[in-house]
Design an enzyme around this catalytic site. Structure first.
Site, PDB file in Angstrom:
ATOM      1  N   GLU A  55       0.913  -1.028   0.083  1.00  0.00           N
ATOM      2  CA  GLU A  55       0.006   0.084   0.300  1.00  0.00           C
ATOM      3  C   GLU A  55       0.761   1.321   0.121  1.00  0.00           C
ATOM      4  O   GLU A  55       2.027   1.418   0.090  1.00  0.00           O
ATOM      5  CB  GLU A  55      -0.943  -0.161   1.154  1.00  0.00           C
ATOM      6  CG  GLU A  55      -1.994  -1.227   1.124  1.00  0.00           C
ATOM      7  CD  GLU A  55      -2.879  -1.269   2.523  1.00  0.00           C
ATOM      8  OE1 GLU A  55      -2.746  -0.074   3.264  1.00  0.00           O
ATOM      9  OE2 GLU A  55      -3.571  -2.142   2.665  1.00  0.00           O
ATOM     10  N   HIS A  90      -8.674   9.916   3.433  1.00  0.00           N
ATOM     11  CA  HIS A  90      -8.392   8.612   2.774  1.00  0.00           C
ATOM     12  C   HIS A  90      -8.760   9.273   1.384  1.00  0.00           C
ATOM     13  O   HIS A  90      -9.635   9.809   1.211  1.00  0.00           O
ATOM     14  CB  HIS A  90      -9.003   7.574   2.972  1.00  0.00           C
ATOM     15  CG  HIS A  90      -8.652   6.133   2.230  1.00  0.00           C
ATOM     16  ND1 HIS A  90      -8.723   5.940   1.123  1.00  0.00           N
ATOM     17  CD2 HIS A  90      -7.985   4.981   2.967  1.00  0.00           C
ATOM     18  CE1 HIS A  90      -8.203   4.856   0.795  1.00  0.00           C
ATOM     19  NE2 HIS A  90      -7.691   4.297   1.916  1.00  0.00           N
ATOM     20  N   ARG A 143      -0.761   8.928   1.739  1.00  0.00           N
ATOM     21  CA  ARG A 143      -2.198   9.134   1.842  1.00  0.00           C
ATOM     22  C   ARG A 143      -2.535  10.656   1.830  1.00  0.00           C
ATOM     23  O   ARG A 143      -3.271  11.264   1.237  1.00  0.00           O
ATOM     24  CB  ARG A 143      -3.049   8.634   2.731  1.00  0.00           C
ATOM     25  CG  ARG A 143      -3.449   7.234   2.699  1.00  0.00           C
ATOM     26  CD  ARG A 143      -3.895   6.473   3.885  1.00  0.00           C
ATOM     27  NE  ARG A 143      -4.175   5.195   3.710  1.00  0.00           N
ATOM     28  CZ  ARG A 143      -4.736   4.340   4.437  1.00  0.00           C
ATOM     29  NH1 ARG A 143      -4.986   4.696   5.924  1.00  0.00           N
ATOM     30  NH2 ARG A 143      -4.875   3.146   4.171  1.00  0.00           N
ATOM     31  N   HIS A 150     -10.862   9.876   7.469  1.00  0.00           N
ATOM     32  CA  HIS A 150     -10.434   8.340   7.479  1.00  0.00           C
ATOM     33  C   HIS A 150      -9.804   8.106   8.865  1.00  0.00           C
ATOM     34  O   HIS A 150     -10.436   7.303   9.646  1.00  0.00           O
ATOM     35  CB  HIS A 150      -9.638   8.003   6.476  1.00  0.00           C
ATOM     36  CG  HIS A 150      -9.318   6.763   6.377  1.00  0.00           C
ATOM     37  ND1 HIS A 150     -10.222   5.791   6.426  1.00  0.00           N
ATOM     38  CD2 HIS A 150      -8.123   5.812   6.784  1.00  0.00           C
ATOM     39  CE1 HIS A 150      -9.723   4.409   6.435  1.00  0.00           C
ATOM     40  NE2 HIS A 150      -8.343   4.589   6.446  1.00  0.00           N
ATOM     41  N   ARG A 202      -0.569   8.579   9.304  1.00  0.00           N
ATOM     42  CA  ARG A 202      -0.453   7.264   9.702  1.00  0.00           C
ATOM     43  C   ARG A 202       0.003   6.538   8.363  1.00  0.00           C
ATOM     44  O   ARG A 202      -0.664   6.670   7.391  1.00  0.00           O
ATOM     45  CB  ARG A 202      -1.866   6.888  10.114  1.00  0.00           C
ATOM     46  CG  ARG A 202      -1.743   5.190  10.251  1.00  0.00           C
ATOM     47  CD  ARG A 202      -2.980   4.657  10.934  1.00  0.00           C
ATOM     48  NE  ARG A 202      -4.081   4.907  10.074  1.00  0.00           N
ATOM     49  CZ  ARG A 202      -4.511   3.774   9.099  1.00  0.00           C
ATOM     50  NH1 ARG A 202      -4.042   2.561   9.034  1.00  0.00           N
ATOM     51  NH2 ARG A 202      -5.646   4.177   8.506  1.00  0.00           N
TER      52      ARG A 202
END
Length: 528
Positions: free
Chosen positions: A116, A243, A290, A351, A386
């Site tokens: 990811e 997100h 992100r 998110h 994060r």
């Protein structure tokens, strides 16, 4: 009710794994778990992508995972905490497997590992695209076998019981201690005094402070709010991750998440006319962290004036997509979108919250005998942003540490039983229930609109100043409502969202530079 040894607030990965650990160590301890909705309703349940953990030491190392986490967090992480979580990860992951969680494997028996945004190696273990759902299933099955754990669904925590609420100690915040919580039994419509030697807050995030979120509707910042009201330390609330790819919908509320793993497997972002754009923002393109991808999409939408961009899965391996993302595929088809022939319409959505209740490496808060684990905390792991799929890992590692420290405290048995016994019952004498809940929904929508418009992905000094003025106005209205009306979950959630919005705005206004997920265009030298 008799005092419990342990009161757990929340039924996600953090709260459930913590309770299981204590039950295993102290089978005679009385453990109570309360959750405000169904027992399986939590942010954990909706975690699609998976759990980031080093399992293939031929290609991956702890140091690589540490470096990826620090880079995503823009260096604001606590490096020692990052090292601890990542190095402890494999042990905690194996315990999850031992509790019955099924993760996808290759034909040779090795775990299938996804990749990811922000990760330099394939290290995401997963169960198709419903990893969180599978983890929740396994943990609840383990809880059901534990004879000393009671789980109460539809029990909503109104406030913590702390030392200043004990008669004669009203003004004592210098050495504050937690004695449990006041809890609304929603079915019986009565507020119970639930006292406990040790309390764990594992209430998840606060996504519904914004009008669009990938979080379930229960994510209203309850734990952060009631710890803040109890004078507990809360920090880094300015760091809210959006997100990049939630499935576009015309109505506000919970948006369906299109997992980062889809981009990890090769999906590309495009404008509605088919033009690619991520190369303009980062060399990693779709696999940038992100915050970068979300700001890039937000900027392109502002330029074009359109409501969404497209996620292009048309060149991906269809059989692999069907096997890895069956629920995403079905959801798209249900919405009239065929990912193999159409662009999936996506927008950024609120998110994950990186800030929250301050804790140490054992999950201890600034209030004695009060622990906190998971998204409601600022543990030092995530820094300013994060890294994808590090949240489930955080819940496991800190859940373990908090459990071991709690066991130590229970065995030491140095609790103030006099104060525990002196805790008063909840008093609602003279208060009446609101006749019209439309007042609450109206104020909640106003708050969410304000936060989305003024305190969203990109902020500015002027927007924050306007937001503060509007928040002050709404806060006064909600406070008057709370003081005059009988408590309901809806009113309490509104009160909590007001506290959370105050903290986000306050901490945003204290920033002097852009970091990670926080972006103020007045500090920027570039567009995004």
């Amino acid at each position: 009710m008799k005092p419990a040894d342990i009161l757990v607030i929340g039924s996600g990965i953090s709260g459930l794994s913590y309770a299981i650990k204590i039950s295993e160590q102290l089978p005679e301890a009385k453990i109570i778990i309360v959750t405000k909705a169904d027992e399986d309703e939590s942010n954990t349940k909706y975690a699609q992508g998976g759990l980031a953990v080093v399992t293939n030491f031929d290609n991956d190392t702890f140091q690589k995972h540490i470096d990826d986490t620090m880079l995503a967090g823009d260096g604001e992480n606590n490096r020692e905490i990052v090292k601890m979580v990542i190095s402890e990860g494999p042990k905690r992951f194996q315990e999850l497997v031992d509790w019955g969680t099924q993760f996808d494997k290759e034909q040779d028996g090795e775990y299938k590992l996804g990749k990811e945004g922000g990760h330099t190696e394939n290290r995401i273990v997963h169960h198709k695209d419903i990893t969180g759902f599978e983890i929740e299933r396994a943990l609840l099955a383990t809880i059901e076998k534990s004879k000393n754990i009671e789980l109460f669904a539809h029990h909503y925590v109104i406030d913590l019981i702390t030392q200043h609420q004990v008669p004669g100690k009203e003004a004592d915040y210098t050495d504050n201690t937690c004695y449990g919580a006041y809890v609304l039994d929603q079915k019986a419509d009565v507020i119970k005094k639930m006292t406990a030697k040790i309390t764990l807050v594992a209430t998840g995030g606060a996504g519904h402070v914004y009008k669009n979120s990938t979080n379930p509707v229960i994510a209203t910042g309850d734990g952060i709010a009631f710890v803040h009201r109890a004078r507990g330390k809360v920090s880094n609330m300015q760091y809210y991750q959006f997100h990049p790819t939630a499935l576009y919908a015309k109505l506000s509320g919970m948006l369906f998440l299109i997992s980062e793993a889809v981009r990890g497997d090769g999906a590309k972002l495009r404008l509605q006319n088919g033009e690619k754009f991520m190369h303009k923002y980062d060399a990693r393109e779709e696999l940038a962290s992100r915050d970068i991808v979300a700001r890039a999409i937000d900027n392109e939408l502002k330029i074009s004036g359109q409501s969404f961009v497209g996620l292009d899965c048309r060149d991906m391996d269809q059989e692999k997509f069907k096997a890895h993302f069956p629920n995403i595929l079905q959801k798209c088809l249900d919405e009239g979108v065929d990912p193999f022939t159409d662009l999936i319409p996506v927008v950024p959505a609120c998110h994950y919250l990186m800030g929250g209740i301050d804790t140490d490496k054992d999950g201890q808060s600034s209030i004695k005998n009060l622990f906190a684990v998971g998204e409601c905390t600022n543990s030092g792991l995530h820094g300013a942003n994060r890294l994808a799929s590090n949240s489930l890992l955080e819940g496991l590692v800190f859940g373990h540490n908090a459990a071991m420290k709690s066991v130590e405290l229970l065995q030491k048995d140095d609790f103030n039983y006099t104060d525990l016994a002196a805790v008063p019952e909840w008093n609602e004498e003279g208060l009446e229930a609101l006749e019209e809940l439309v007042i609450i929904s109206y104020l909640r929508k106003q708050l969410q609109e304000m936060m989305s418009d003024l305190v969203g992905i990109v902020r500015s000094n002027e927007r924050l100043k306007l937001a503060k003025a509007k928040q002050d106005e709404l806060f006064q209205q909600v406070t008057e409502l709370y003081n005059d009306a009988k408590i309901s979950p809806q009113l309490s959630e509104l009160r909590n969202l007001m506290n959370v919005s105050y903290l986000i705005i306050k901490h945003s206004m204290q920033m002097t530079e852009n970091k990670g997920a926080f972006f103020n265009k007045d500090f920027a030298r570039t567009k995004v």
